[in-house]
Design a protein around this motif. Structure first.
Motif, PDB file in Angstrom:
ATOM      1  N   THR A 180      29.268 -64.348 -49.295  1.00 39.44           N
ATOM      2  CA  THR A 180      29.518 -63.594 -47.969  1.00 39.44           C
ATOM      3  C   THR A 180      28.187 -63.754 -47.229  1.00 39.44           C
ATOM      4  OG1 THR A 180      31.002 -62.229 -49.070  1.00 39.44           O
ATOM      5  CG2 THR A 180      30.357 -61.536 -46.705  1.00 39.44           C
ATOM      6  N   VAL A 181      28.290 -63.950 -45.838  1.00 32.42           N
ATOM      7  CA  VAL A 181      27.234 -63.701 -45.180  1.00 32.42           C
ATOM      8  C   VAL A 181      27.102 -62.442 -44.308  1.00 32.42           C
ATOM      9  CG1 VAL A 181      25.492 -65.027 -43.511  1.00 32.42           C
ATOM     10  CG2 VAL A 181      26.659 -66.312 -45.358  1.00 32.42           C
ATOM     11  N   TYR A 182      26.208 -61.674 -44.247  1.00 31.33           N
ATOM     12  CA  TYR A 182      26.400 -60.541 -43.630  1.00 31.33           C
ATOM     13  C   TYR A 182      24.885 -60.468 -42.565  1.00 31.33           C
ATOM     14  CZ  TYR A 182      28.984 -58.313 -47.109  1.00 31.33           C
ATOM     15  OH  TYR A 182      30.261 -57.724 -48.202  1.00 31.33           O
ATOM     16  N   LYS A 183      25.472 -60.194 -41.435  1.00 30.75           N
ATOM     17  CA  LYS A 183      24.266 -60.342 -40.264  1.00 30.75           C
ATOM     18  C   LYS A 183      23.657 -58.961 -40.516  1.00 30.75           C
ATOM     19  CE  LYS A 183      25.637 -63.797 -37.229  1.00 30.75           C
ATOM     20  NZ  LYS A 183      25.438 -64.284 -35.681  1.00 30.75           N
ATOM     21  N   GLU A 184      24.261 -57.889 -40.670  1.00 33.22           N
ATOM     22  CA  GLU A 184      23.557 -56.681 -40.654  1.00 33.22           C
ATOM     23  C   GLU A 184      23.179 -56.209 -42.238  1.00 33.22           C
ATOM     24  OE1 GLU A 184      22.852 -55.206 -38.083  1.00 33.22           O
ATOM     25  OE2 GLU A 184      23.607 -56.458 -36.907  1.00 33.22           O
ATOM     26  N   LYS A 185      22.019 -55.759 -42.343  1.00 38.77           N
ATOM     27  CA  LYS A 185      21.566 -55.372 -43.816  1.00 38.77           C
ATOM     28  C   LYS A 185      22.295 -54.117 -44.286  1.00 38.77           C
ATOM     29  CE  LYS A 185      18.123 -52.097 -42.104  1.00 38.77           C
ATOM     30  NZ  LYS A 185      18.750 -50.689 -42.583  1.00 38.77           N
ATOM     31  N   ASP A 186      23.055 -53.427 -43.664  1.00 42.58           N
ATOM     32  CA  ASP A 186      23.626 -52.259 -43.992  1.00 42.58           C
ATOM     33  C   ASP A 186      25.033 -52.747 -44.746  1.00 42.58           C
ATOM     34  OD1 ASP A 186      21.855 -50.294 -43.070  1.00 42.58           O
ATOM     35  OD2 ASP A 186      22.977 -49.742 -41.375  1.00 42.58           O
ATOM     36  N   GLU A 187      25.590 -53.687 -44.202  1.00 41.52           N
ATOM     37  CA  GLU A 187      26.777 -54.370 -44.876  1.00 41.52           C
ATOM     38  C   GLU A 187      26.544 -54.665 -46.321  1.00 41.52           C
ATOM     39  OE1 GLU A 187      29.615 -56.444 -41.575  1.00 41.52           O
ATOM     40  OE2 GLU A 187      27.342 -57.105 -41.432  1.00 41.52           O
ATOM     41  N   LEU A 188      25.327 -55.255 -46.293  1.00 42.55           N
ATOM     42  CA  LEU A 188      25.182 -55.783 -47.671  1.00 42.55           C
ATOM     43  C   LEU A 188      25.019 -54.609 -48.663  1.00 42.55           C
ATOM     44  CD1 LEU A 188      22.903 -58.833 -48.749  1.00 42.55           C
ATOM     45  CD2 LEU A 188      22.736 -56.679 -50.149  1.00 42.55           C
ATOM     46  N   LEU A 189      24.157 -53.640 -47.976  1.00 43.16           N
ATOM     47  CA  LEU A 189      23.766 -52.691 -49.098  1.00 43.16           C
ATOM     48  C   LEU A 189      25.056 -51.618 -49.349  1.00 43.16           C
ATOM     49  CD1 LEU A 189      20.579 -51.410 -47.162  1.00 43.16           C
ATOM     50  CD2 LEU A 189      20.708 -51.969 -49.148  1.00 43.16           C
ATOM     51  N   GLN A 190      26.096 -51.631 -48.484  1.00 42.20           N
ATOM     52  CA  GLN A 190      27.270 -50.799 -48.733  1.00 42.20           C
ATOM     53  C   GLN A 190      28.301 -51.627 -49.614  1.00 42.20           C
ATOM     54  OE1 GLN A 190      28.453 -49.828 -44.655  1.00 42.20           O
ATOM     55  NE2 GLN A 190      26.688 -48.587 -44.238  1.00 42.20           N
ATOM     56  N   ASP A 191      28.010 -52.872 -49.958  1.00 42.05           N
ATOM     57  CA  ASP A 191      28.938 -53.768 -50.703  1.00 42.05           C
ATOM     58  C   ASP A 191      28.814 -53.122 -52.088  1.00 42.05           C
ATOM     59  OD1 ASP A 191      30.212 -55.496 -52.425  1.00 42.05           O
ATOM     60  OD2 ASP A 191      29.654 -56.974 -50.958  1.00 42.05           O
ATOM     61  N   ASN A 192      29.967 -52.450 -52.619  1.00 32.52           N
ATOM     62  CA  ASN A 192      29.819 -51.789 -53.991  1.00 32.52           C
ATOM     63  C   ASN A 192      29.917 -52.759 -55.291  1.00 32.52           C
ATOM     64  OD1 ASN A 192      29.625 -49.244 -52.961  1.00 32.52           O
ATOM     65  ND2 ASN A 192      31.811 -48.873 -52.709  1.00 32.52           N
ATOM     66  N   GLU A 193      30.095 -54.087 -54.879  1.00 30.36           N
ATOM     67  CA  GLU A 193      30.322 -54.827 -55.924  1.00 30.36           C
ATOM     68  C   GLU A 193      28.807 -55.506 -56.622  1.00 30.36           C
ATOM     69  OE1 GLU A 193      32.779 -58.478 -55.159  1.00 30.36           O
ATOM     70  OE2 GLU A 193      34.653 -57.116 -55.361  1.00 30.36           O
ATOM     71  N   ILE A 194      27.982 -55.503 -55.608  1.00 25.97           N
ATOM     72  CA  ILE A 194      26.648 -56.045 -55.593  1.00 25.97           C
ATOM     73  C   ILE A 194      25.651 -54.994 -56.393  1.00 25.97           C
ATOM     74  CG2 ILE A 194      24.284 -56.443 -54.366  1.00 25.97           C
ATOM     75  CD1 ILE A 194      25.989 -57.569 -52.213  1.00 25.97           C
ATOM     76  N   GLU A 195      24.972 -55.347 -57.567  1.00 23.76           N
ATOM     77  CA  GLU A 195      24.552 -54.696 -58.462  1.00 23.76           C
ATOM     78  C   GLU A 195      22.898 -54.531 -58.176  1.00 23.76           C
ATOM     79  OE1 GLU A 195      25.675 -54.760 -62.676  1.00 23.76           O
ATOM     80  OE2 GLU A 195      26.703 -56.472 -62.108  1.00 23.76           O
ATOM     81  N   ALA A 196      22.428 -55.887 -57.852  1.00 26.43           N
ATOM     82  CA  ALA A 196      21.228 -56.180 -57.221  1.00 26.43           C
ATOM     83  C   ALA A 196      20.625 -56.670 -56.441  1.00 26.43           C
ATOM     84  CB  ALA A 196      20.106 -56.797 -58.710  1.00 26.43           C
ATOM     85  N   VAL A 197      19.677 -56.612 -55.548  1.00 27.28           N
ATOM     86  CA  VAL A 197      19.186 -57.423 -54.499  1.00 27.28           C
ATOM     87  C   VAL A 197      17.675 -57.951 -54.574  1.00 27.28           C
ATOM     88  CG1 VAL A 197      20.481 -55.843 -52.957  1.00 27.28           C
ATOM     89  CG2 VAL A 197      18.330 -55.310 -53.424  1.00 27.28           C
ATOM     90  N   PHE A 198      17.899 -59.007 -54.084  1.00 23.04           N
ATOM     91  CA  PHE A 198      16.529 -59.917 -53.946  1.00 23.04           C
ATOM     92  C   PHE A 198      15.950 -59.693 -52.313  1.00 23.04           C
ATOM     93  CE2 PHE A 198      16.995 -61.007 -58.059  1.00 23.04           C
ATOM     94  CZ  PHE A 198      16.057 -61.951 -58.513  1.00 23.04           C
ATOM     95  N   ILE A 199      14.636 -59.263 -52.304  1.00 26.75           N
ATOM     96  CA  ILE A 199      14.185 -58.843 -50.792  1.00 26.75           C
ATOM     97  C   ILE A 199      13.340 -60.097 -50.580  1.00 26.75           C
ATOM     98  CG2 ILE A 199      12.970 -57.599 -49.208  1.00 26.75           C
ATOM     99  CD1 ILE A 199      14.185 -55.188 -50.922  1.00 26.75           C
ATOM    100  N   CYS A 200      13.492 -60.939 -49.541  1.00 27.57           N
ATOM    101  CA  CYS A 200      12.885 -62.155 -49.350  1.00 27.57           C
ATOM    102  C   CYS A 200      12.498 -62.388 -47.718  1.00 27.57           C
ATOM    103  CB  CYS A 200      13.371 -63.286 -49.829  1.00 27.57           C
ATOM    104  SG  CYS A 200      14.015 -63.432 -51.637  1.00 27.57           S
ATOM    105  N   THR A 201      12.569 -60.952 -47.118  1.00 23.96           N
ATOM    106  CA  THR A 201      12.260 -61.034 -45.737  1.00 23.96           C
ATOM    107  C   THR A 201      10.768 -60.824 -45.401  1.00 23.96           C
ATOM    108  OG1 THR A 201      12.726 -58.645 -45.878  1.00 23.96           O
ATOM    109  CG2 THR A 201      14.531 -60.120 -45.328  1.00 23.96           C
ATOM    110  N   PRO A 202      10.146 -60.819 -44.247  1.00 21.49           N
ATOM    111  CA  PRO A 202       8.848 -60.772 -43.899  1.00 21.49           C
ATOM    112  C   PRO A 202       8.177 -59.441 -44.281  1.00 21.49           C
ATOM    113  CG  PRO A 202       9.944 -61.768 -42.087  1.00 21.49           C
ATOM    114  CD  PRO A 202      11.125 -61.281 -43.015  1.00 21.49           C
ATOM    115  N   SER A 203       7.167 -59.369 -44.802  1.00 21.50           N
ATOM    116  CA  SER A 203       6.405 -58.202 -45.411  1.00 21.50           C
ATOM    117  C   SER A 203       6.681 -56.774 -44.846  1.00 21.50           C
ATOM    118  CB  SER A 203       4.872 -58.394 -45.573  1.00 21.50           C
ATOM    119  OG  SER A 203       4.747 -59.751 -46.260  1.00 21.50           O
TER     120      SER A 203
END
Length: 336
Positions: A49-72
């Motif tokens: 899935t592609v989320y344009k808004e970060k909150d959509e990804l954070l609220q996805d309960n199936e996701i256990e871990a995130v990789f942060i590769c955005t600007p510092s």
């Protein structure tokens, strides 16, 4: 074999590297990515899935871990929100440029009992890992000197430098982490000389640093934003029983010798080529530690220590004097 559902913030240069490795890892399901500016060609290669808004990804309960590769400058808020959303976090360095904010993240980790691994990928380079192993096994004896050379093939843009925190927090911080990784010792004092040779930016592009370590050893780090012959990454540890070192990485190991001269190809000219395998090893380490309930191999404490040295380096350059790391530990009430 347990599989982990992972989400990724950021699909830029480093994000694409991590996404490719995640897609190829047998224990990973790439559930989603989030980037408001994702390019359409890259979008076609993704199955998740592609989320344009970060909150959509954070609220996805199936996701256990995130990789942060955005600007510092986005890392701080994303780390906080991800930890509070009960996600394990991998974040590219630096996790934050402000040490007070790094200490705040440490407190949130304590409160949430969260998992945070920091992207100091050079620890996972096979050559540097072997050097650390040989040093720990006593093959060079008590360490006398460490010499690290790190020079980029070409300078980054002025805009990048202005938002990166400067050479010490952006570039040298990898070398400060390597010192800690290889010597298992902390920097006590640092003296820095630096100037501009290859750019006209406000930040220096070249630095030579002398560091005194808590184990009594001396270290020298040389950094430059440009080496016309390629990406220059070398390291030597010299001790009472011998030395161990590694040279640059080349596309091949062929050297031509004839009556006129001896020559070979220049080193690889880009960090993604030089350290491509280290990013895969880094991911393996993250998966292993997370799945087995272990602490991250490189986390918040390592980030704090490297940031302390970077801040001391900046002050040494400014004051043209030897700076003690304890001065900054007292200022930020670290270790009290």
């Amino acid at each position: 074999m347990r599989q982990i559902r992972i989400g990724v913030f950021g699909t830029g240069r480093i994000g694409k590297i991590h996404i490719k490795n995640l897609l190829n890892h047998p224990q990973v399901i790439l559930k989603a990515v989030s980037d408001p500016f994702i390019d359409k060609d890259f979008l076609c290669t993704l199955n998740g899935t592609v989320y344009k808004e970060k909150d959509e990804l954070l609220q996805d309960n199936e996701i256990e871990a995130v990789f942060i590769c955005t600007p510092s400058d986005t890392h701080y808020e994303l780390i906080k929100e991800a930890l509070r959303a009960k996600k394990a976090v991998f974040c590219e360095k630096p996790i934050e440029l402000d040490l007070n904010r790094i200490l705040e993240i440490k407190q949130i980790l304590k409160e949430t009992q969260g998992f945070l691994q920091v992207g100091f990928n050079r620890r996972f380079d096979a050559n540097f890992h072997q050097i650390a192993k040989l040093v720990s096994e006593g093959e060079v004896g008590d360490i006398i000197q460490i010499h690290i050379i790190s020079r980029d093939f070409s300078p980054p843009s002025k805009a990048y430098v202005e938002s990166s925190g400067g050479i010490f927090l952006d570039m040298s911080i990898h070398d400060f982490d390597m010192l800690a990784f290889i010597t298992k010792s902390q920097v006590e004092e640092i003296f820095v000389s630096g100037r501009n040779f290859v750019t006209d930016y406000d930040d220096i592009d070249t630095a030579t640093m002398t560091l005194h370590l808590s184990n009594g050893a001396l270290a020298v780090i040389e950094n430059c934003r440009q080496a016309v012959y390629g990406y220059d990454q070398r390291l030597e540890v010299f001790g009472k029983k011998g030395r161990v070192f590694c040279e640059n990485k080349y596309e091949n190991s062929v050297t031509l010798c004839n009556s006129r001269n001896q020559n070979r190809q220049n080193p690889l000219d880009f960090f993604l080529e030089r350290y491509i395998d280290s990013y895969k090893n880094e991911l393996d380490d993250f998966i292993t530690n997370f799945c087995n309930g272990k602490k991250p191999s490189v986390g918040i404490e390592e980030s704090i220590q490297s940031t302390l040295v970077a801040l001391a380096a900046a002050k040494s350059l400014q004051t043209k004097s030897l700076v003690c790391i304890d001065e900054f530990k007292k200022q930020y009430k670290i270790g009290e």
